[in-house]
Design an enzyme around this catalytic site. Structure first.
Site: not given
Ligand code: DQA
Length: 144
Positions: A9-10, A17, A22, A73, A76, A97, A99, A106
């Site tokens: 998501p997002n 964003r 990011y 990825n 959240a 995984e 990020h 964080r």
């Molecule tokens: C994320 C880190 C997560 O904590 C966050 O909720 C994201 C992006 C990252 O790519 O840094 O949506 O996965």
């Protein structure tokens, strides 16, 4: 060698964003960088992004017999979803995984990763390059 790049998501809003965290490059830019990298390496890949937990789980199930490795990825859902972690464990496809941000530096709630124990490795805080490093890592694992 077939690799699935899965984004949660997002991440479709990359670029607009929280650019301080990011970056200013878009999701399309990310997909382009991944495509160029895979092309240079001569491997086939697909990308999928969803804002929905079930759709991500369906994509993981759909990867069985179709992909040799997954770069994931979960965004959240990393910090909340036992269902996604169970799906990664269930399919048995080597998954890295990723990020974009350094989650370890964080908020407290980002220190939990349910999916981590199901993955062969984690790359965090390397920006978009983390996806390319994850692809390289999967290739190494497959002796290429
Ligand atoms: C994320 C880190 C997560 O904590 C966050 O909720 C994201 C992006 C990252 O790519 O840094 O949506 O996965």
């Amino acid at each position: 060698m077939r690799i699935l790049i899965l984004n949660g998501p997002n991440l479709n809003l990359l670029g607009m964003r929280e650019p301080g965290i990011y970056g200013t490059e878009s999701y399309a830019d990310l997909c382009e960088r991944i495509a160029r990298h895979c092309e240079a390496l001569g491997i086939s890949h697909s990308v999928f992004q969803s804002n929905h937990e079930g759709a991500l789980i369906d994509a993981l199930h759909g990867a069985i017999g179709e992909y040799d490795g997954i770069v994931f990825n979960p965004a959240a859902y990393t910090h909340t979803s036992i269902a996604i972690a169970d799906a990664v464990k269930a399919i048995g496809i080597p998954t890295v995984e990723v990020h974009i941000s350094d989650v370890s530096a964080r908020e407290e709630f980002r220190q939990i990763s349910y999916v981590r124990s199901a993955c062969v490795s984690t790359i965090s805080g390397h920006g978009f390059s983390g996806y390319l490093e994850a692809i390289d890592l999967l290739l190494e694992r497959f002796g290429r």
